[in-house]
Design a protein around this motif. Sequence first.
Motif, PDB file in Angstrom:
ATOM      1  N   LYS A  62       7.282 -16.395 -28.111  1.00  0.00           N
ATOM      2  CA  LYS A  62       6.750 -16.642 -29.474  1.00  0.00           C
ATOM      3  C   LYS A  62       6.703 -18.143 -29.798  1.00  0.00           C
ATOM      4  CE  LYS A  62       9.338 -13.626 -32.007  1.00  0.00           C
ATOM      5  NZ  LYS A  62       9.955 -12.645 -31.097  1.00  0.00           N
ATOM      6  N   LEU A  63       7.520 -18.928 -29.094  1.00  0.00           N
ATOM      7  CA  LEU A  63       7.557 -20.369 -29.364  1.00  0.00           C
ATOM      8  C   LEU A  63       6.410 -21.120 -28.690  1.00  0.00           C
ATOM      9  CD1 LEU A  63      11.364 -21.152 -28.769  1.00  0.00           C
ATOM     10  CD2 LEU A  63      10.191 -20.965 -30.973  1.00  0.00           C
ATOM     11  N   ILE A  64       5.771 -20.450 -27.718  1.00  0.00           N
ATOM     12  CA  ILE A  64       4.812 -21.164 -26.864  1.00  0.00           C
ATOM     13  C   ILE A  64       3.397 -21.135 -27.438  1.00  0.00           C
ATOM     14  CG2 ILE A  64       3.806 -21.289 -24.540  1.00  0.00           C
ATOM     15  CD1 ILE A  64       6.405 -19.904 -23.523  1.00  0.00           C
ATOM     16  N   HIS A  65       2.818 -22.315 -27.611  1.00  0.00           N
ATOM     17  CA  HIS A  65       1.448 -22.443 -28.111  1.00  0.00           C
ATOM     18  C   HIS A  65       0.602 -23.058 -27.009  1.00  0.00           C
ATOM     19  CE1 HIS A  65       2.840 -21.891 -32.324  1.00  0.00           C
ATOM     20  NE2 HIS A  65       3.939 -22.440 -31.825  1.00  0.00           N
ATOM     21  N   THR A  66      -0.396 -22.320 -26.568  1.00  0.00           N
ATOM     22  CA  THR A  66      -1.259 -22.842 -25.504  1.00  0.00           C
ATOM     23  C   THR A  66      -2.400 -23.635 -26.127  1.00  0.00           C
ATOM     24  OG1 THR A  66      -0.680 -20.966 -24.143  1.00  0.00           O
ATOM     25  CG2 THR A  66      -2.653 -22.164 -23.510  1.00  0.00           C
ATOM     26  N   VAL A  67      -2.552 -24.872 -25.685  1.00  0.00           N
ATOM     27  CA  VAL A  67      -3.604 -25.741 -26.227  1.00  0.00           C
ATOM     28  C   VAL A  67      -4.471 -26.230 -25.063  1.00  0.00           C
ATOM     29  CG1 VAL A  67      -4.053 -27.965 -27.360  1.00  0.00           C
ATOM     30  CG2 VAL A  67      -2.232 -26.484 -28.230  1.00  0.00           C
ATOM     31  N   THR A  68      -5.783 -26.046 -25.200  1.00  0.00           N
ATOM     32  CA  THR A  68      -6.702 -26.507 -24.152  1.00  0.00           C
ATOM     33  C   THR A  68      -6.729 -28.034 -24.143  1.00  0.00           C
ATOM     34  OG1 THR A  68      -8.014 -24.548 -24.517  1.00  0.00           O
ATOM     35  CG2 THR A  68      -9.085 -26.327 -23.326  1.00  0.00           C
ATOM     36  N   ALA A  69      -6.532 -28.593 -22.940  1.00  0.00           N
ATOM     37  CA  ALA A  69      -6.361 -30.042 -22.842  1.00  0.00           C
ATOM     38  C   ALA A  69      -7.630 -30.762 -22.413  1.00  0.00           C
ATOM     39  CB  ALA A  69      -5.236 -30.354 -21.858  1.00  0.00           C
ATOM     40  N   THR A  70      -8.779 -30.076 -22.500  1.00  0.00           N
ATOM     41  CA  THR A  70     -10.030 -30.768 -22.178  1.00  0.00           C
ATOM     42  C   THR A  70     -10.857 -30.872 -23.454  1.00  0.00           C
ATOM     43  OG1 THR A  70     -10.837 -28.601 -21.492  1.00  0.00           O
ATOM     44  CG2 THR A  70     -10.208 -30.119 -19.746  1.00  0.00           C
ATOM     45  N   GLY A  71     -11.819 -31.781 -23.441  1.00  0.00           N
ATOM     46  CA  GLY A  71     -12.639 -31.994 -24.634  1.00  0.00           C
ATOM     47  C   GLY A  71     -12.165 -33.232 -25.357  1.00  0.00           C
ATOM     48  N   SER A  72     -12.546 -33.373 -26.611  1.00  0.00           N
ATOM     49  CA  SER A  72     -12.262 -34.639 -27.283  1.00  0.00           C
ATOM     50  C   SER A  72     -10.778 -34.749 -27.620  1.00  0.00           C
ATOM     51  CB  SER A  72     -13.103 -34.780 -28.551  1.00  0.00           C
ATOM     52  OG  SER A  72     -12.476 -34.125 -29.626  1.00  0.00           O
ATOM     53  N   PRO A  73     -10.213 -35.961 -27.414  1.00  0.00           N
ATOM     54  CA  PRO A  73      -8.798 -36.163 -27.740  1.00  0.00           C
ATOM     55  C   PRO A  73      -8.479 -35.817 -29.194  1.00  0.00           C
ATOM     56  CG  PRO A  73      -9.612 -37.990 -26.426  1.00  0.00           C
ATOM     57  CD  PRO A  73     -10.807 -37.146 -26.761  1.00  0.00           C
ATOM     58  N   GLY A  74      -9.443 -36.057 -30.104  1.00  0.00           N
ATOM     59  CA  GLY A  74      -9.208 -35.749 -31.516  1.00  0.00           C
ATOM     60  C   GLY A  74      -9.020 -34.249 -31.731  1.00  0.00           C
ATOM     61  N   LYS A  75      -9.831 -33.476 -31.028  1.00  0.00           N
ATOM     62  CA  LYS A  75      -9.738 -32.020 -31.185  1.00  0.00           C
ATOM     63  C   LYS A  75      -8.419 -31.502 -30.601  1.00  0.00           C
ATOM     64  CE  LYS A  75     -12.408 -27.874 -30.668  1.00  0.00           C
ATOM     65  NZ  LYS A  75     -13.405 -27.222 -29.847  1.00  0.00           N
ATOM     66  N   ILE A  76      -8.024 -32.081 -29.475  1.00  0.00           N
ATOM     67  CA  ILE A  76      -6.763 -31.658 -28.855  1.00  0.00           C
ATOM     68  C   ILE A  76      -5.607 -31.977 -29.811  1.00  0.00           C
ATOM     69  CG2 ILE A  76      -5.221 -31.986 -26.861  1.00  0.00           C
ATOM     70  CD1 ILE A  76      -7.780 -32.830 -25.259  1.00  0.00           C
ATOM     71  N   LEU A  77      -5.681 -33.175 -30.405  1.00  0.00           N
ATOM     72  CA  LEU A  77      -4.644 -33.590 -31.357  1.00  0.00           C
ATOM     73  C   LEU A  77      -4.558 -32.611 -32.527  1.00  0.00           C
ATOM     74  CD1 LEU A  77      -2.647 -35.777 -32.453  1.00  0.00           C
ATOM     75  CD2 LEU A  77      -4.637 -36.875 -33.506  1.00  0.00           C
ATOM     76  N   LEU A  78      -5.742 -32.248 -33.036  1.00  0.00           N
ATOM     77  CA  LEU A  78      -5.793 -31.309 -34.166  1.00  0.00           C
ATOM     78  C   LEU A  78      -5.121 -29.985 -33.785  1.00  0.00           C
ATOM     79  CD1 LEU A  78      -7.145 -31.543 -36.939  1.00  0.00           C
ATOM     80  CD2 LEU A  78      -9.141 -30.390 -35.980  1.00  0.00           C
ATOM     81  N   ASN A  79      -5.424 -29.505 -32.584  1.00  0.00           N
ATOM     82  CA  ASN A  79      -4.852 -28.230 -32.138  1.00  0.00           C
ATOM     83  C   ASN A  79      -3.337 -28.333 -31.952  1.00  0.00           C
ATOM     84  OD1 ASN A  79      -7.290 -26.899 -32.217  1.00  0.00           O
ATOM     85  ND2 ASN A  79      -7.804 -27.407 -30.099  1.00  0.00           N
ATOM     86  N   ILE A  80      -2.869 -29.483 -31.476  1.00  0.00           N
ATOM     87  CA  ILE A  80      -1.420 -29.669 -31.314  1.00  0.00           C
ATOM     88  C   ILE A  80      -0.744 -29.650 -32.691  1.00  0.00           C
ATOM     89  CG2 ILE A  80       0.403 -31.300 -30.638  1.00  0.00           C
ATOM     90  CD1 ILE A  80      -1.417 -32.207 -28.338  1.00  0.00           C
ATOM     91  N   LEU A  81      -1.309 -30.407 -33.636  1.00  0.00           N
ATOM     92  CA  LEU A  81      -0.691 -30.469 -34.966  1.00  0.00           C
ATOM     93  C   LEU A  81      -0.728 -29.104 -35.645  1.00  0.00           C
ATOM     94  CD1 LEU A  81      -1.950 -33.955 -36.208  1.00  0.00           C
ATOM     95  CD2 LEU A  81       0.367 -33.336 -35.502  1.00  0.00           C
ATOM     96  N   ASN A  82      -1.843 -28.384 -35.476  1.00  0.00           N
ATOM     97  CA  ASN A  82      -1.932 -27.039 -36.050  1.00  0.00           C
ATOM     98  C   ASN A  82      -0.854 -26.123 -35.501  1.00  0.00           C
ATOM     99  OD1 ASN A  82      -3.963 -27.015 -37.965  1.00  0.00           O
ATOM    100  ND2 ASN A  82      -5.565 -26.960 -36.393  1.00  0.00           N
TER     101      ASN A  82
END
Length: 208
Positions: free
Chosen positions: A173-193
Amino acid sequence: MSIMEAKLKSILLFGQPGVGKGTQGTIVGRVPGFCHLATGDMFRGLDRDSELGREFLKYSTQGLLVPDELTCRLWRQYVQGLIDTNKYLPGSDALLLDGIPRSPAQAKTLDDHIEVLAIVHLVCADEEELIQRMKRRADIQNRPDDADETVIRRRFEVFHSETAAVLDHYDPKLIHTVTATGSPGKILLNILNAVIPSMEGHFGNPLG
Ligand code: ADP
């Protein structure tokens, strides 16, 4: 305070070498309420002529992990140093760990010291793309462990054989999978979310 007194509220940045943990960790670490700690930077900060510095280079230049005991001992000292110099305030900052734990044994040792609020698993299915990224950064960051493709490939093998199992140590439940390709801004947004909601209620307002 001593790191032996309380469990440090932490977020783990997890993923294969070259996936962007350092890039994203540095940015998130600038946000008030986060303190970024990259073990690669910790090791590279050692004096190359010291015994520990030589020990680190012995392993990293071959693409191998530094032994668990040494890694965890240095990590403890380093975190204590961040606390003692007010660079990390355990009551108001989440410790953003990048590059540790890298083995199940390290995960077990860290259980005594950290409470994991969330794990961001950065994923990129294309290892060839990661290898190209790492070769490019080798020149820019003066990293001998990234300059040689054989060493890079060894690091991937080590990731699969020693590091990947770290995820089994934690509640899914603690693990959040974030796609690490594409724009750095989008990746950042997904990490913060992924991480901001997990921090809710754990800290006071860092800006007071
Ligand atoms: P990357 O960002 O490419 O994944 P790092 O900068 O985090 O690489 O780490 C560089 C090297 O430092 C690793 O290849 C390894 O030799 C050593 N290292 C970093 N963290 C750890 C760890 N937790 N345990 C053992 N060795 C480590």
